[in-house]
Design an enzyme around this catalytic site. Structure first.
Site, short mmCIF file in Angstrom:
data_model
loop_
_atom_site.label_atom_id
_atom_site.label_comp_id
_atom_site.label_asym_id
_atom_site.label_seq_id
_atom_site.Cartn_x
_atom_site.Cartn_y
_atom_site.Cartn_z
N HIS A 76 0.63 -1.25 -0.15
CA HIS A 76 -0.05 0.15 0.02
C HIS A 76 0.76 1.29 -0.09
O HIS A 76 1.84 1.23 0.37
CB HIS A 76 -1.10 0.17 1.24
CG HIS A 76 -0.29 0.00 2.39
ND1 HIS A 76 -0.02 1.17 3.17
CD2 HIS A 76 0.15 -1.07 3.30
CE1 HIS A 76 0.37 0.98 4.29
NE2 HIS A 76 0.54 -0.28 4.48
N ASP A 78 -0.23 4.32 1.07
CA ASP A 78 -0.53 5.62 1.79
C ASP A 78 0.16 5.32 3.28
O ASP A 78 0.67 4.19 3.38
CB ASP A 78 -2.10 5.38 2.15
CG ASP A 78 -2.59 4.17 2.93
OD1 ASP A 78 -2.15 3.12 2.50
OD2 ASP A 78 -3.57 4.28 3.73
N ASP A 108 6.68 0.84 6.05
CA ASP A 108 5.28 0.64 6.05
C ASP A 108 4.61 1.57 5.00
O ASP A 108 4.28 2.65 5.45
CB ASP A 108 4.69 0.65 7.35
CG ASP A 108 3.06 0.12 7.29
OD1 ASP A 108 2.62 -0.47 6.37
OD2 ASP A 108 2.34 0.60 8.14
N GLU A 142 -4.68 1.60 3.01
CA GLU A 142 -4.76 0.64 3.82
C GLU A 142 -4.69 0.98 5.11
O GLU A 142 -5.12 0.50 6.20
CB GLU A 142 -3.20 -0.18 3.77
CG GLU A 142 -3.21 -1.49 4.21
CD GLU A 142 -2.72 -1.31 5.84
OE1 GLU A 142 -2.90 -2.34 6.61
OE2 GLU A 142 -1.82 -0.33 6.19
N GLU A 143 -4.21 2.37 5.68
CA GLU A 143 -4.20 2.72 6.94
C GLU A 143 -5.58 3.00 7.43
O GLU A 143 -5.79 3.12 8.62
CB GLU A 143 -3.12 4.03 6.95
CG GLU A 143 -1.65 3.75 6.51
CD GLU A 143 -0.95 2.90 7.29
OE1 GLU A 143 -1.30 2.55 8.47
OE2 GLU A 143 0.10 2.45 7.12
#
Length: 159
Positions: A76, A78, A108, A142-143
Protein backbone atom coordinates in the site's frame (compact mmCIF):
# COMPACT_ATOMS: atom_id res chain seq x y z
CA UNK A 1 13.58 -0.50 -20.09
CA UNK A 2 17.07 -1.92 -19.76
CA UNK A 3 18.76 -3.32 -16.67
CA UNK A 4 20.79 -0.11 -16.44
CA UNK A 5 17.71 2.14 -16.46
CA UNK A 6 15.93 0.31 -13.64
CA UNK A 7 16.16 2.30 -10.41
CA UNK A 8 17.77 0.68 -7.39
CA UNK A 9 15.39 -0.20 -4.55
CA UNK A 10 16.90 2.62 -2.45
CA UNK A 11 16.52 5.23 -5.20
CA UNK A 12 12.97 4.12 -5.89
CA UNK A 13 12.12 4.20 -2.20
CA UNK A 14 13.51 7.73 -1.91
CA UNK A 15 11.20 8.80 -4.73
CA UNK A 16 8.17 7.07 -3.23
CA UNK A 17 8.77 8.63 0.20
CA UNK A 18 8.78 12.08 -1.40
CA UNK A 19 5.13 11.65 -2.40
CA UNK A 20 3.10 12.82 0.60
CA UNK A 21 0.38 10.19 0.68
CA UNK A 22 -0.72 10.86 4.25
CA UNK A 23 -4.09 9.23 4.87
CA UNK A 24 -6.41 10.95 5.30
CA UNK A 25 -6.75 12.17 2.61
CA UNK A 26 -4.39 9.75 0.83
CA UNK A 27 -3.87 11.41 -2.54
CA UNK A 28 -1.95 8.45 -3.90
CA UNK A 29 -2.61 9.39 -7.57
CA UNK A 30 0.78 10.99 -8.31
CA UNK A 31 2.66 8.14 -6.63
CA UNK A 32 0.62 5.56 -8.55
CA UNK A 33 1.18 7.46 -11.81
CA UNK A 34 4.93 7.35 -11.21
CA UNK A 35 4.90 3.58 -10.67
CA UNK A 36 2.53 3.11 -13.59
CA UNK A 37 4.97 4.95 -15.89
CA UNK A 38 7.86 2.75 -14.73
CA UNK A 39 5.91 -0.41 -15.47
CA UNK A 40 4.68 0.83 -18.86
CA UNK A 41 8.20 1.88 -19.90
CA UNK A 42 9.30 -1.68 -19.11
CA UNK A 43 6.55 -3.14 -21.31
CA UNK A 44 4.08 -4.20 -18.62
CA UNK A 45 0.37 -3.92 -19.15
CA UNK A 46 -1.18 -2.05 -16.25
CA UNK A 47 -4.65 -1.40 -14.92
CA UNK A 48 -5.71 1.51 -12.75
CA UNK A 49 -8.92 1.06 -10.77
CA UNK A 50 -10.32 3.75 -8.50
CA UNK A 51 -13.34 4.51 -6.41
CA UNK A 52 -11.99 8.09 -6.28
CA UNK A 53 -9.66 9.53 -8.97
CA UNK A 54 -7.28 10.83 -6.29
CA UNK A 55 -6.97 7.30 -4.84
CA UNK A 56 -6.25 4.81 -7.64
CA UNK A 57 -4.97 1.28 -7.28
CA UNK A 58 -2.36 -0.08 -9.71
CA UNK A 59 -2.38 -3.67 -10.90
CA UNK A 60 0.17 -5.28 -13.17
CA UNK A 61 1.25 -8.81 -13.95
CA UNK A 62 4.47 -10.60 -14.81
CA UNK A 63 3.25 -13.56 -16.85
CA UNK A 64 4.48 -16.94 -15.75
CA UNK A 65 4.88 -20.28 -17.48
CA UNK A 66 1.47 -21.55 -16.35
CA UNK A 67 2.99 -24.29 -14.19
CA UNK A 68 1.78 -22.88 -10.89
CA UNK A 69 -1.01 -20.76 -9.49
CA UNK A 70 -0.56 -17.00 -9.61
CA UNK A 71 0.68 -15.16 -6.54
CA UNK A 72 -0.27 -11.67 -5.48
CA UNK A 73 2.31 -9.23 -4.21
CA UNK A 74 0.55 -6.38 -2.43
CA UNK A 75 1.84 -3.12 -1.03
CA UNK A 76 0.00 0.00 0.00
CA UNK A 77 1.14 3.53 -0.77
CA UNK A 78 -0.69 5.55 1.87
CA UNK A 79 1.00 6.45 5.14
CA UNK A 80 -0.11 7.55 8.58
CA UNK A 81 0.16 11.16 9.66
CA UNK A 82 3.32 12.82 10.90
CA UNK A 83 1.42 15.67 12.58
CA UNK A 84 2.53 16.22 16.15
CA UNK A 85 5.41 13.75 15.85
CA UNK A 86 9.02 14.75 16.42
CA UNK A 87 11.15 13.67 13.44
CA UNK A 88 14.94 13.87 13.39
CA UNK A 89 14.75 14.32 9.60
CA UNK A 90 11.97 15.71 7.37
CA UNK A 91 9.47 12.85 6.94
CA UNK A 92 8.92 13.35 3.21
CA UNK A 93 12.46 14.24 2.09
CA UNK A 94 13.72 10.69 1.57
CA UNK A 95 17.18 11.68 2.75
CA UNK A 96 19.94 9.21 3.51
CA UNK A 97 21.65 10.18 6.77
CA UNK A 98 24.47 8.12 8.24
CA UNK A 99 23.66 5.29 5.84
CA UNK A 100 19.95 5.15 6.73
CA UNK A 101 17.06 6.23 4.54
CA UNK A 102 14.65 8.41 6.52
CA UNK A 103 11.03 9.02 5.71
CA UNK A 104 7.43 8.15 6.38
CA UNK A 105 6.59 4.91 4.65
CA UNK A 106 10.09 3.45 4.46
CA UNK A 107 9.02 0.47 6.59
CA UNK A 108 5.25 0.59 6.08
CA UNK A 109 4.81 0.07 3.20
CA UNK A 110 6.65 1.98 0.51
CA UNK A 111 9.78 -0.07 1.17
CA UNK A 112 7.91 -3.21 0.17
CA UNK A 113 6.46 -1.45 -2.89
CA UNK A 114 9.95 -0.40 -3.99
CA UNK A 115 11.42 -3.90 -3.56
CA UNK A 116 8.55 -5.60 -5.39
CA UNK A 117 8.60 -3.06 -8.22
CA UNK A 118 12.34 -3.39 -8.79
CA UNK A 119 12.14 -7.19 -8.62
CA UNK A 120 9.45 -7.24 -11.32
CA UNK A 121 11.27 -4.73 -13.52
CA UNK A 122 14.50 -6.74 -13.28
CA UNK A 123 12.74 -10.04 -13.95
CA UNK A 124 11.08 -8.60 -17.06
CA UNK A 125 14.37 -7.09 -18.31
CA UNK A 126 16.12 -10.44 -17.82
CA UNK A 127 13.34 -12.40 -19.53
CA UNK A 128 12.54 -14.38 -16.40
CA UNK A 129 9.24 -16.27 -16.44
CA UNK A 130 8.23 -17.56 -13.02
CA UNK A 131 6.28 -20.83 -12.72
CA UNK A 132 3.05 -18.85 -12.22
CA UNK A 133 2.01 -15.27 -12.85
CA UNK A 134 3.06 -12.63 -10.31
CA UNK A 135 0.31 -10.06 -9.87
CA UNK A 136 1.47 -6.83 -8.26
CA UNK A 137 -1.00 -4.45 -6.63
CA UNK A 138 -0.09 -1.03 -5.32
CA UNK A 139 -3.06 -0.11 -3.16
CA UNK A 140 -4.55 3.08 -1.85
CA UNK A 141 -6.05 3.34 1.61
CA UNK A 142 -4.67 0.60 3.82
CA UNK A 143 -4.13 2.84 6.82
CA UNK A 144 -7.74 3.98 7.24
CA UNK A 145 -10.21 1.19 6.46
CA UNK A 146 -9.20 0.08 2.94
CA UNK A 147 -12.44 1.49 1.48
CA UNK A 148 -10.60 2.81 -1.58
CA UNK A 149 -8.02 0.01 -1.78
CA UNK A 150 -8.34 -3.70 -1.03
CA UNK A 151 -12.02 -3.58 -0.05
CA UNK A 152 -12.91 -1.75 -3.27
CA UNK A 153 -10.96 -4.21 -5.41
CA UNK A 154 -12.34 -7.31 -3.70
CA UNK A 155 -15.94 -6.08 -3.83
CA UNK A 156 -15.96 -4.33 -7.22
CA UNK A 157 -13.14 -6.00 -9.20
CA UNK A 158 -12.56 -9.52 -7.84
CA UNK A 159 -11.04 -10.63 -11.14
Amino acid sequence: MTQNSIPTPVNLLQTLVRFDTTNPPGNEAACVAYLNDLFKQAGFQTTLLALDEARPNLITRLPGRGEASPVIWQAHLDVVTTVGQPWQQPPFAGDIVDGELWGRGTLDDKGAAAMMTVALLRAKAQGIKPPGDIIFTALADEEVGAEYGAKFLVEEHPE
